[in-house]
Scaffold this motif. Structure first.
Motif, mmCIF file in Angstrom:
data_model
loop_
_atom_site.group_PDB
_atom_site.id
_atom_site.type_symbol
_atom_site.label_atom_id
_atom_site.label_comp_id
_atom_site.label_asym_id
_atom_site.label_seq_id
_atom_site.Cartn_x
_atom_site.Cartn_y
_atom_site.Cartn_z
ATOM 1 N N GLN A 4 -11.408 -13.581 -0.979
ATOM 2 C CA GLN A 4 -11.327 -12.179 -0.573
ATOM 3 C C GLN A 4 -9.876 -11.837 -0.274
ATOM 4 N N ALA A 5 -9.286 -11.019 -1.143
ATOM 5 C CA ALA A 5 -7.897 -10.609 -0.955
ATOM 6 C C ALA A 5 -7.822 -9.323 -0.139
ATOM 7 N N SER A 6 -6.768 -9.202 0.641
ATOM 8 C CA SER A 6 -6.565 -8.000 1.454
ATOM 9 C C SER A 6 -5.080 -7.825 1.745
ATOM 10 N N GLY A 7 -4.743 -6.694 2.342
ATOM 11 C CA GLY A 7 -3.375 -6.469 2.769
ATOM 12 C C GLY A 7 -2.571 -5.520 1.905
ATOM 13 N N GLY A 8 -3.131 -5.084 0.803
ATOM 14 C CA GLY A 8 -2.417 -4.146 -0.046
ATOM 15 C C GLY A 8 -2.312 -2.775 0.589
ATOM 16 N N GLY A 9 -1.528 -1.914 -0.023
ATOM 17 C CA GLY A 9 -1.371 -0.561 0.490
ATOM 18 C C GLY A 9 -0.253 0.167 -0.210
ATOM 19 N N LEU A 10 0.076 1.324 0.317
ATOM 20 C CA LEU A 10 1.155 2.148 -0.208
ATOM 21 C C LEU A 10 2.398 1.916 0.640
ATOM 22 N N SER A 84 11.273 -6.479 -0.041
ATOM 23 C CA SER A 84 12.170 -5.755 -0.949
ATOM 24 C C SER A 84 11.395 -5.235 -2.156
ATOM 25 N N LEU A 85 10.301 -4.585 -1.887
ATOM 26 C CA LEU A 85 9.426 -4.138 -2.969
ATOM 27 C C LEU A 85 10.083 -3.088 -3.844
ATOM 28 N N LYS A 86 9.743 -3.155 -5.113
ATOM 29 C CA LYS A 86 10.255 -2.233 -6.111
ATOM 30 C C LYS A 86 9.078 -1.488 -6.751
ATOM 31 N N PRO A 87 9.318 -0.311 -7.297
ATOM 32 C CA PRO A 87 8.220 0.399 -7.956
ATOM 33 C C PRO A 87 7.536 -0.438 -9.035
ATOM 34 N N GLU A 88 8.286 -1.286 -9.705
ATOM 35 C CA GLU A 88 7.699 -2.126 -10.760
ATOM 36 C C GLU A 88 6.804 -3.238 -10.211
ATOM 37 N N ASP A 89 6.767 -3.393 -8.904
ATOM 38 C CA ASP A 89 5.825 -4.343 -8.295
ATOM 39 C C ASP A 89 4.439 -3.731 -8.126
ATOM 40 N N THR A 90 4.306 -2.458 -8.404
ATOM 41 C CA THR A 90 3.007 -1.794 -8.282
ATOM 42 C C THR A 90 1.984 -2.444 -9.208
ATOM 43 N N GLY A 114 -9.069 -8.685 -5.819
ATOM 44 C CA GLY A 114 -7.826 -7.948 -5.978
ATOM 45 C C GLY A 114 -7.566 -6.967 -4.852
ATOM 46 N N THR A 115 -6.295 -6.744 -4.574
ATOM 47 C CA THR A 115 -5.877 -5.756 -3.590
ATOM 48 C C THR A 115 -4.714 -4.969 -4.197
ATOM 49 N N LEU A 116 -4.758 -3.650 -4.060
ATOM 50 C CA LEU A 116 -3.802 -2.781 -4.733
ATOM 51 C C LEU A 116 -2.537 -2.605 -3.898
ATOM 52 N N VAL A 117 -1.410 -2.852 -4.540
ATOM 53 C CA VAL A 117 -0.097 -2.583 -3.944
ATOM 54 C C VAL A 117 0.551 -1.469 -4.741
ATOM 55 N N THR A 118 0.908 -0.400 -4.047
ATOM 56 C CA THR A 118 1.569 0.726 -4.684
ATOM 57 C C THR A 118 2.912 0.942 -4.012
ATOM 58 N N VAL A 119 3.978 0.911 -4.808
ATOM 59 C CA VAL A 119 5.330 1.065 -4.278
ATOM 60 C C VAL A 119 5.898 2.379 -4.784
#
Length: 121
Positions: A4-10, A84-90, A114-119
């Motif tokens: 169970q993955a978690s922790g993603g976000g905007l 140091s997240l970048k938009p391409e890490d989305t 899966g957990t969604l990361v949006t940068v």
């Protein structure tokens, strides 16, 4: 093993998140763990992996120096610290368990949802 993955976000560019992957079952410590990601319209790609003991790690070139994988076998959890997240890490980030910490997705037997990361830029 169920994952169970978690922790993603905007998050804004330059920001950080810590992704977690909790595993069920008493055999977690026997598995190498990996993180992969998949952006819209792209294939799933390797991000990082860690050996069963935590003594060996590997990273994709695109995330070296920014992401850190770790695990706590006593808590049946693997982490991915993303800095140091970048938009391409989305992407949607997936954790996986397998016999070896290969970079090849087919080398893993179990996958989380899966957990969604949006940068944002």
């Amino acid at each position: 093993v169920q994952l169970q993955a978690s922790g993603g976000g905007l998050v804004q560019a330059g920001g950080s998140l810590r992704l977690s992957c909790a595993a069920s079952g008493r055999t977690f410590s026997r598995y190498a763990m990996g993180w992969f990601r998949q952006a819209p319209g792209k294939e799933r790609e390797f991000v990082a992996a860690i050996s069963w003991s935590g003594g060996s790690t590997s990273y994709a070139d695109s995330v070296k120096g920014r992401f850190t994988i770790s695990r706590e076998n006593a808590k049946n959890t693997v982490y991915l610290q993303v800095n140091s997240l970048k938009p391409e890490d989305t992407a949607v980030y997936y954790c996986a368990a397998g016999a070896t910490g290969t970079t090849w997705p087919r080398g893993y037997d179990y996958w989380g949802q899966g957990t969604l990361v949006t940068v944002s830029s």
